[in-house]
Scaffold this motif. Structure first.
Motif, short mmCIF file in Angstrom:
data_model
loop_
_atom_site.label_atom_id
_atom_site.label_comp_id
_atom_site.label_asym_id
_atom_site.label_seq_id
_atom_site.Cartn_x
_atom_site.Cartn_y
_atom_site.Cartn_z
N THR B 122 -29.16 8.45 17.39
CA THR B 122 -27.75 8.39 17.75
C THR B 122 -27.44 9.30 18.94
N VAL B 123 -27.95 10.52 18.87
CA VAL B 123 -27.68 11.48 19.95
C VAL B 123 -28.33 11.01 21.25
N VAL B 124 -29.59 10.56 21.17
CA VAL B 124 -30.30 10.13 22.37
C VAL B 124 -29.61 8.92 23.00
N LEU B 125 -29.29 7.91 22.17
CA LEU B 125 -28.70 6.68 22.72
C LEU B 125 -27.27 6.89 23.23
N ALA B 126 -26.42 7.44 22.38
CA ALA B 126 -25.02 7.62 22.78
C ALA B 126 -24.93 8.60 23.96
N GLY B 127 -25.65 9.72 23.85
CA GLY B 127 -25.62 10.73 24.92
C GLY B 127 -26.25 10.21 26.20
N GLY B 128 -27.38 9.51 26.06
CA GLY B 128 -28.09 8.98 27.22
C GLY B 128 -27.25 7.96 27.98
N LEU B 129 -26.63 7.04 27.22
CA LEU B 129 -25.81 6.01 27.89
C LEU B 129 -24.60 6.63 28.56
N TYR B 130 -24.02 7.62 27.91
CA TYR B 130 -22.86 8.30 28.51
C TYR B 130 -23.29 9.00 29.80
N ALA B 131 -24.46 9.67 29.74
CA ALA B 131 -24.93 10.41 30.92
C ALA B 131 -25.21 9.45 32.07
N VAL B 132 -25.86 8.31 31.78
CA VAL B 132 -26.22 7.36 32.84
C VAL B 132 -24.97 6.73 33.45
N PHE B 133 -24.12 6.18 32.58
CA PHE B 133 -23.00 5.39 33.11
C PHE B 133 -21.82 6.24 33.57
N LEU B 135 -21.54 9.80 33.81
CA LEU B 135 -21.77 10.97 34.65
C LEU B 135 -22.53 10.62 35.93
N TRP B 136 -23.59 9.79 35.79
CA TRP B 136 -24.44 9.52 36.95
C TRP B 136 -23.87 8.41 37.83
N LEU B 137 -23.61 7.23 37.22
CA LEU B 137 -23.14 6.10 38.01
C LEU B 137 -21.63 6.13 38.25
N ARG B 138 -20.94 7.08 37.66
CA ARG B 138 -19.49 7.23 37.86
C ARG B 138 -18.73 5.96 37.46
N ASN B 139 -19.21 5.32 36.41
CA ASN B 139 -18.54 4.14 35.88
C ASN B 139 -17.80 4.60 34.63
N PRO B 140 -16.49 4.91 34.74
CA PRO B 140 -15.84 5.62 33.64
C PRO B 140 -15.82 4.84 32.33
#
Lengths: 502, 150
Positions: B122-133, B135-140
């Protein structure tokens, strides 16, 4: 300067270390984001346009082209592995690609997709260099009646391919067209079927519809059939076999040629090219019943076509300033952001950017092949992730994909509704593919139809009185008649885009 | 299948008639200046014809669709219910929290994985997707009530 010196100029710029680095970065980023379901090339390029502003114009355009190619390939990867096309052009790849994946041959399908993309992309770039000017002249002669006829041809192909029942294929295509009319009238600007709701006024986003009809429907089917994983057995043959190559060689050439020529036509797109290529392959095949059940040439032809269409689409974009598809429209906006306006004078005024872009497309193709072939085994392993882990993750990807395009929660509910509708349609043997394609083509078809009538002052014979339009409409009728004849001759006809596969 | 084809054909006829009626309300214009209702009218009429042909051809159909076995209906409804709750919750609770709840619930209830694995995934998937989209891609992604904490 002749062609050779132009090419030397282009490769000189594209091979500069900074440009090579950004071409590689673009290809990697595009593939990574494209692999995520629901995030297609348009959204990927749009996401990265702001990040490219700080770069020199040639470098920025080279990177964005890399993103485009990469995301096209990434979209095919998800189509093959989890039946979730990353973009419209991969819808057709999912049919046989996913069937191969379920048979444990995901690696072969991914490998074929990578090689087909490379070969067709390269041939497309050569075509772009050699015959861009005369083809641009031909494309310039396409007015609204020809565009209308071309859309009709595309739609009849989809309907004629659709499942066991022609009527059900037509019904879903009409449903897609009706959904396409919801929102602002493309010509008059008035609201239609919005019932005072601002979300309906903005229309249905096709990414949300695709995500729902394919990904969420697949999750529901997986639940119903208690998948342990997309592939539970041993993964067989991570590379295409000699037999696969033998079957696919012709499909690859034909797909590349069809893709390039369709890509050149304004209003046509990579998705139309992939459907026509698939239809042609099925028609020339001695075993058409294999299509939809894991025919490797059913992967090679559309993948070749959609990649060649990308290069073909560059012809009207660069020489006329006409973007023939949504991703190229975003690319056009990026070019203009950098002060470069494509058009008849583009090759003279911005020769450095134009030829560097063409050279970088070739380099990008090589990079994608080098990047993706070693990763085929890695991507194929994704199909073995236990379904109780994969399915909830797919739902979250669906949420991001549907929400990300317009940041509108309405699109998320549309995706869920479409998922439930898709599951019901599967049960009732209604094919889903015509709905998606009709939704995409509907606004263009309507605009072309109404413009045709306006320009002829209401005379409907304008649709059949121009030679190109007449030939295309005749081809549309012939496609339907051939399909009807084929169904009678080979009844019961095996579904191709039908219920078993979509 | 016969009854279902008749029902779906009839539904298409009703939808077609509705579209045609609405098209007339929108306005079809005149031949030289077609209005916004022309295409919906054509689609509506074509839907009526297609729906009728499906309903009339239903007499030749045999077999019945394979509906989910009763043992599968519960799990399917549970996932659909969880998805509806997730989509409803995300606007208020934000992407990170609602995604973590959704994934955690399904990993545990459907996959029956141990709690430590549920928490890790849960932490890896939810956190990872949040970080990629986000924080990184700036897709709010939806921030929900945590919007002011950004």
């Amino acid at each position: 300067m002749d062609l050779l010196s132009h090419l030397v100029l282009g490769f000189g710029i594209a091979l500069e270390p900074i440009n090579l680095l950004y071409a590689f970065l673009g290809a990697v980023l595009g593939t990574l984001v494209g692999v995520l379901p629901g995030i297609g090339p348009t959204a990927t390029i749009a996401l990265l346009v702001p990040a490219s502003v700080a770069l020199p114009k040639a470098t920025a355009i080279i990177m964005l082209c890399g993103v485009y190619y990469g995301s096209m390939y990434g979209g095919s990867t998800t189509a093959i592995l989890i039946n979730t096309p990353g973009e419209a052009a991969s819808v057709i790849t999912a049919l046989d690609g996913y069937a191969l994946c379920r048979q444990g041959r995901a690696g072969a399908a991914l490998g074929m997709a990578a090689v087909a993309s490379f070969v067709a992309g390269t041939l497309g770039v050569v075509g772009l260099m050699l015959i861009a000017p005369p083809l641009a002249d031909f494309a310039l002669s396409f007015g609204p009646p020809e565009q209308f006829a071309l859309m009709c041809f595309g739609l009849t192909i989809i309907v004629s391919l659709a499942g066991k029942s022609l009527a059900k294929g037509a019904a879903t295509a009409l449903l897609g067209m009706l959904l396409g009319t919801v929102g602002l009238d493309p010509i008059g600007g008035h609201g239609r079927f919005d019932f005072g709701n601002p979300d309906l006024l903005s229309g249905f986003d096709f990414v949300a519809v695709i995500v729902g009809l394919f990904a969420i429907t697949e999750v529901l089917t997986g639940l119903e059939e208690q998948y342990a994983a997309v592939v539970t057995g041993k993964l067989r043959g991570l590379w295409p076999t000699m037999n696969d190559w033998r079957r696919s060689l012709g499909a690859l050439w034909r797909g590349s040629a069809i893709g390039f020529f369709v890509g050149v036509l304004p209003g046509a797109s990579a998705s139309v090219a992939s459907f026509i290529a698939y239809d042609v392959e099925k028609k020339v095949s001695r075993e058409p019943e294999r299509f939809g059940h894991g025919a490797i040439e059913g992967v090679a032809a559309p993948e070749g076509a959609n990649n060649a269409a990308v290069a073909g689409g560059m012809v009207p974009l660069l020489t006329l300033g006409l973007p023939p598809s949504a991703p190229l429209a975003v690319l056009l906006s990026a070019l203009m952001l950098h002060g470069v306006r494509p058009g008849p004078l583009f090759f003279q005024q911005h020769a450095d950017v134009a030829w560097a872009l063409i050279a970088s497309m070739y380099i990008g193709n090589v990079m994608l092949l080098v990047l993706n072939l070693p990763l085929v085994g890695f991507w194929a392993q994704l199909a073995r992730i236990p379904y109780p882990i994969l399915a909830p993750a797919i739902v979250v990807f669906c949420f991001i994909g549907a929400y990300g395009v317009r940041n509108n929660p309405f699109d998320v509910w549309v995706a869920l509704g479409m998922g439930l509708l898709g599951w019901l349609m599967r049960k009732l043997e209604f094919p889903a593919v015509p709905l998606v394609i009709a939704l995409i083509l509907s606004p263009m078809l309507e605009a072309a139809f109404r413009q045709s009538l306006s320009m002829s002052r209401g005379d409907p014979t304008v649709l059949v009185s121009r030679p190109i339009a007449l030939v295309l409409l005749a081809a549309a009728v012939a496609s339907l008649l051939l399909s009807l004849w084929g169904r009678r001759r080979r009844a019961p006809v095996t579904a191709v885009l039908g219920v078993e596969t979509d | 299948m016969r009854t279902l084809d008749r029902a779906s054909g009839s539904a298409l006829v009703v939808l077609g008639l509705f579209a045609a009626q609405q098209a007339l309300v929108i306005g079809v214009g005149r031949p030289a200046e077609p209005g916004g209702g022309v295409m919906p009218l054509a689609i509506g009429l074509a839907l009526v014809v297609t729906g009728l042909s499906i309903a009339l051809a239903a007499g030749r159909r045999t077999g019945r669709p394979a509906w989910p076995a009763s043992a599968r209906r519960g799990p399917m409804l549970r996932v659909v219910g969880a998805t509806i709750s997730y989509f409803a919750l995300v606007g208020w609770a934000g992407f990170l929290l609602s995604t973590a709840l959704f994934l955690g619930y399904l990993f545990r209830a459907w996959g029956r994985y141990p709690w430590w694995l549920v928490a890790l995934l849960t932490v890896v998937l939810a956190g990872g997707l949040y970080a990629v989209f986000d924080l990184w891609l700036r897709n709010p992604l939806p921030a929900g009530v945590w919007r002011d904490l950004r």
